[in-house]
Write an enzyme that holds these catalytic residues in place. Sequence first.
Site, PDB file in Angstrom:
ATOM      1  CB  ALA A  35      44.216 -83.202  10.075  1.00 27.33           C
TER       2      ALA A  35
ATOM      3  CD  GLN B 264      35.947 -91.182  13.539  1.00 31.44           C
ATOM      4  OE1 GLN B 264      35.878 -92.363  13.895  1.00 31.44           O
ATOM      5  NE2 GLN B 264      36.526 -90.262  14.288  1.00 31.44           N
TER       6      GLN B 264
ATOM      7  CG  ASP C 132      44.638 -86.546  12.592  1.00 28.94           C
ATOM      8  OD1 ASP C 132      44.449 -87.701  12.166  1.00 28.94           O
ATOM      9  OD2 ASP C 132      43.721 -85.718  12.758  1.00 28.94           O
TER      10      ASP C 132
ATOM     11  CG  ASN D 191      45.426 -91.333  10.408  1.00 32.73           C
ATOM     12  OD1 ASN D 191      44.885 -90.244  10.225  1.00 32.73           O
ATOM     13  ND2 ASN D 191      44.960 -92.444   9.870  1.00 32.73           N
ATOM     14  CE  LYS D 192      40.141 -90.763  14.465  1.00 30.41           C
ATOM     15  NZ  LYS D 192      39.983 -89.870  15.643  1.00 30.41           N
TER      16      LYS D 192
END
Lengths: 355, 355
Positions: free
Chosen positions: B60, B205, B246, B256-257
């Site tokens: 982000a 990631q 994010d 978030n992820k």
Amino acid sequence: MPYHRRMSSFPHDSVRAIHWIGDGLRLLDQRRLPDETRFLSATSVDDVTGAIRDMTVRGAPAIGIAAAYGVVLAARARIAADERTWKQAIEEDLRGLEGARPTAINLRWAIGRMRGAIGRAEGIDAWRDLLAEARAIHEEDIAANRRMGELGAALLATPSNVLTHCNAGSLATGGYGTALGVIRCGYGRGAVRQVYADETRPWLQGSRLTAWELLQDRIPVRLIADGAASYAMQQGKVDWVIVGADRVAANGDVANKIGTYSLALSARHHGVGFMVVAPTSTIDLATARGDQIPIESRAPDEILALCSRRIAAGGADAWNPVFDVTPADLIDVLVTERGVARRPTPADVAALAAP
Amino acid sequence: MPYHRRMSSFPHDSVRAIHWIGDGLRLLDQRRLPDETRFLSATSVDDVTGAIRDMTVRGAPAIGIAAAYGVVLAARARIAADERTWKQAIEEDLRGLEGARPTAINLRWAIGRMRGAIGRAEGIDAWRDLLAEARAIHEEDIAANRRMGELGAALLATPSNVLTHCNAGSLATGGYGTALGVIRCGYGRGAVRQVYADETRPWLQGSRLTAWELLQDRIPVRLIADGAASYAMQQGKVDWVIVGADRVAANGDVANKIGTYSLALSARHHGVGFMVVAPTSTIDLATARGDQIPIESRAPDEILALCSRRIAAGGADAWNPVFDVTPADLIDVLVTERGVARRPTPADVAALAAP
């Protein structure tokens, strides 16, 4: 040989991974699915032990069945070598089989049952009696799965959206499956509307095996990343989580594929049902609690590499436990071929396991 | 250009993914890590929009910074085309940037700040004023991360074992990182003993970026499958889960992820601390609650294929939401550069966001 044969009149049930044909065992190589549907011949007990260890065959009930046939192969060879001493000599083979993988209790259960048959077997053709016992274990497993399919599906409201993890299907059993048996039966009845399958890292049993198996049987399936399961529940997309088991302890704690425990926590938080489907051969009354179940760790490379290529930076380490333990109090329903226990207690587990 | 440069006297801080060099932007291509450390040149706003959309740059705060530099490139081109009308013409570029990805609010925040600079800029060299603003956004982000690193690390008992998810590090920010900033600072102080990183499917990631970044800075890291996180907590291996964000809604809910929400549920169940580390540019007071945050879904192929090869059986479908929302009441600590809120309330969030 075609890799799927209509083994029965049941709908949505075409996949079989273990066949005794002529005088040998053939195993669908689950490492190669879905790219290739290749059967490997196992002609010795060492072949079977290796196939269990390297996951050519996997899934707790399937491991037990393959091991039972492995005992047949061992007996045939040991009898041919020395008809008088084979019952002593075969012990080495049985210990090798038992040590192939540590968590699934069905392996030891099946070998224990084959030991009983060894005790009763006589003569140069004794291995044929063992083959009859292995076939019985195999057929009883399929029958148990069908019974569990009925019992589990009866608990599903129509229509239900279900989420499963790993592969607890035909590929993981003698046929029909445990968790996927409930889904097969439920889908056939119209009770199951949508099947979600976790991809199930690191071995991707969901993507590679469950998706393949369900599509072979024309049951639509939608894959999700393991990390998306809680979000799917939060969004109201899941009514039941349905999984198999590698071992059920005497207190009802359940060892199953890594990630199962997380699903159970999320399911309870969201009021989603959590169903464990396992034949009584998966119950281990000798293990009091789940924290006493040996949890296998496999090679870090299952995490660090993909497609035979390293994905993580050189120097990175990985921890790769491949099972976890879900406490009994998170289990809404335990389905066995002998009946169903809601929020299973030690007394329930003992009653289900009693012969 | 070397891909890591000592940007500061801080220890364990060598990685920078975004550079303005000469008169253009260079972005470390995060799709190719860790195999290749290749920088791409972005010489137009369309290059930047594309790099955000295709995840050459991700995370982000990093998206916001890249977009700010993208506005500089847009302004330079629009001024060259027509010095009188550029402030109107550039709106099309800004809208393109804003639409590149939906969930991270830092993107809109950075463009909003650049709009302010556009309003103040004058003359043929106006783009240089915008460059100064973009550089300020970039440098302020690094400074915010260092401050958050100090604030977050101060909360860790010595020694602590921490688990992080996705990549909220130097690669995801201007540099130093949010969650990984706390880990960097804590590791430098001896407070962090062991770092676990979820591999973070589907984009990996954790395996690809977090492991690489931490190893660049000589911080040991142990990867786990996403599904193993709850088991690690059950086994007492984790004291804190530390993640980025994010978008933080006005009520403290955090996007978030995908997979973050599951970690938060498990952390609360096990009494493990759950820390969200995010600069105030991630707070979106205009979004009241987390369920109003747009959640991006990406291509099913991120689940269905690996290494450019299909892994799931043909005909299988996938659902691929790439963020989830963690309710504020599961967040033990929200760390921003302006201070820390425990169990953040709407009043806390408003106070932190106030300029």
